[in-house]
Structure formats: C-alpha cells, structure tokens
Design a protein around this motif. Sequence first.
Motif, mmCIF file in Angstrom:
data_model
loop_
_atom_site.group_PDB
_atom_site.id
_atom_site.type_symbol
_atom_site.label_atom_id
_atom_site.label_comp_id
_atom_site.label_asym_id
_atom_site.label_seq_id
_atom_site.Cartn_x
_atom_site.Cartn_y
_atom_site.Cartn_z
ATOM 1 N N MET A 215 0.820 -1.212 0.000
ATOM 2 C CA MET A 215 0.000 0.000 0.000
ATOM 3 C C MET A 215 0.853 1.261 0.000
ATOM 4 S SD MET A 215 -3.157 -1.073 2.482
ATOM 5 C CE MET A 215 -2.785 -2.606 3.287
ATOM 6 N N THR A 216 2.016 1.195 0.639
ATOM 7 C CA THR A 216 2.887 2.373 0.733
ATOM 8 C C THR A 216 4.344 1.934 0.550
ATOM 9 O OG1 THR A 216 3.553 2.309 3.060
ATOM 10 C CG2 THR A 216 1.341 3.143 2.611
ATOM 11 N N PRO A 217 5.247 2.902 0.324
ATOM 12 C CA PRO A 217 6.675 2.547 0.220
ATOM 13 C C PRO A 217 7.198 1.872 1.483
ATOM 14 C CG PRO A 217 6.316 4.837 -0.441
ATOM 15 C CD PRO A 217 5.012 4.331 0.092
ATOM 16 N N ARG A 218 6.675 2.257 2.636
ATOM 17 C CA ARG A 218 7.180 1.682 3.899
ATOM 18 C C ARG A 218 6.890 0.177 3.975
ATOM 19 N NH1 ARG A 218 4.918 2.066 9.657
ATOM 20 N NH2 ARG A 218 6.669 1.367 10.931
ATOM 21 N N ASN A 219 5.757 -0.257 3.390
ATOM 22 C CA ASN A 219 5.484 -1.698 3.362
ATOM 23 C C ASN A 219 6.655 -2.442 2.711
ATOM 24 O OD1 ASN A 219 2.229 -0.700 2.797
ATOM 25 N ND2 ASN A 219 2.621 -2.225 4.366
#
Length: 273
Positions: A215-219
Amino acid sequence: MKPTRVCLLDGGSLAIDGYKVYWNRGPSGDIRFPVYSVLIDHEEGLFVYDTGYDLQHMQTYVSGDQPLQTLDQTLPGQFQKLGLVPEDVTHVIDSHLHIDHCGGNKHFPNALFMVHEKEYAQAVNPELFERMSYSDLVYDPELHGMNLERGSVKPVASGSAPVAVAPKYQFLSGDVEVAKGVKLLETLGHSAGHYSLLVELAGRRPMLFTGDAAMTPRNLEMMIIGGFHLDPAKGVRALERLKSLAAEYDAELFYSHSMPEFETWRKAPEWYE
Ligand SMILES: [Zn+2]
C-alpha cells in the motif's frame, strides 16, 4: 500503432488505522490514503485497472473508513475531465474485489471484466473476517441484495447502489499479458487472487502498480505486509516479488494507498506516455 498512455483517476480517500496498513507494526492512529483508478489508452482497447469505491456503499456500510469523495472524484467526473465517457471502456481489470477496488465497476456497461479466478471464488464465498471487504457485491448482481447479511456493520441508511447490468467476466490465473506491454503479475496474499499491473510506455520507465500487495513505500522498505490479509506468508513473498519486478523492468513503483506519493503524481486530465 498509437502510443500507449496512462492516466491516474482520483477516486477520493479513506482513513484506516495504522495497524491495518502495517501489520503488527503500526503505529496506531488514522492514516488517510488515496484511492485511484488507472486508465490505459492502448491500441488494443481502453483499459481500467481498479475502480475505487462507491461512496453510497461506504457511507451506508463501512462509514468507519471515513470516505471523502467529491462529485469530481467519481469515475464519471474523472472521465469528463478527459473528454471521455465510461461507456468507451473495453476492459476493466480488478486487482482484487475489495470494496475500494471494484466499487466503480457499475460505471462500465460495455467492458469485459478481468479478475483472477481465485479472487472471484473467494469473493462469493469469503472467510468471515473478509465479509466487510467484499461487501460491495457489484461484482455479482445476484448477490447484491444480500449486502446486509455480508456486512458486519449496521447500515445507517437503507438501499444499495443499483447494478445496471450483469458483468461479463474473463477469469485469469498466473501472469497474463492482457495487451502488448500491459502485464498482470500475480501478487497473492492480501487477497486470494491479487494482481499487480505493469505498463510499458514509449517515453518513460515502466509503471508498476502494486495494488494492495504494497500500500505504501514503507510496506516494501520494511517488508511489512498490510494488517489485512488472507495469507501472510504469500503476502511477504508478494513484497519480494514486487522488489524483483521493479529491478527486472527498471520500473517506477506506484503504491495503492500512499498520500505523499499520490500528491506528486500526474493525474487526470494529464497523461503519462
Ligand atoms: Zn485497497
């Protein structure tokens, strides 16, 4: 042969807790995130990947996700910006059939709907904990009247959004090139039959749309899957796959639900080509 071009269609936003975006990591607290569709204007047809959520459905059954969607952020509103009409769309690809990815399917009466065969099977017979996610039964009009039974939240209004026509499906499995340079890549785990999308363009790096596999870059950076998933082991493998696909194709990653990135991307009426 006309060059392929891609347009991102803003579908409004939702907000969920940080633990639902980052499983077991959080931190807790609402994260507001974008929901969008990808329009691909291609020699072989006009394709849409994901169709966002239906505002009425969300407000009625899933109001806890705090939907915000203006008229301009509906699919008809976004098509109007482009001088196009949804009736022109030939193919709709649903990355998966969760409420925030197929809610606009009803706007495409002439499209062939392409879905992973395992996703459809799961959506019509979900695990108990998945019922709310599959509660917009637009993908199966015969089930549509069963909204109340499928949702776990008491509706705040009656009625459900109309479904005009019975969708025509093509069920897929494995990786599939649906048109030249438009590839569906299996990234399972978040849901039973989940597809990410790669689009090759003449004038820029390929675009890799992760869907909810990341869902996000951090994932991806921290290898944390989303808090909502059917199979966590497959979900981690999907993160690994996204990393290797990005390297293999030298692709730019477009995450499904990350506001800081979304705000910097080109959106309708502008195109990537
Ligand atoms: Zn989603």
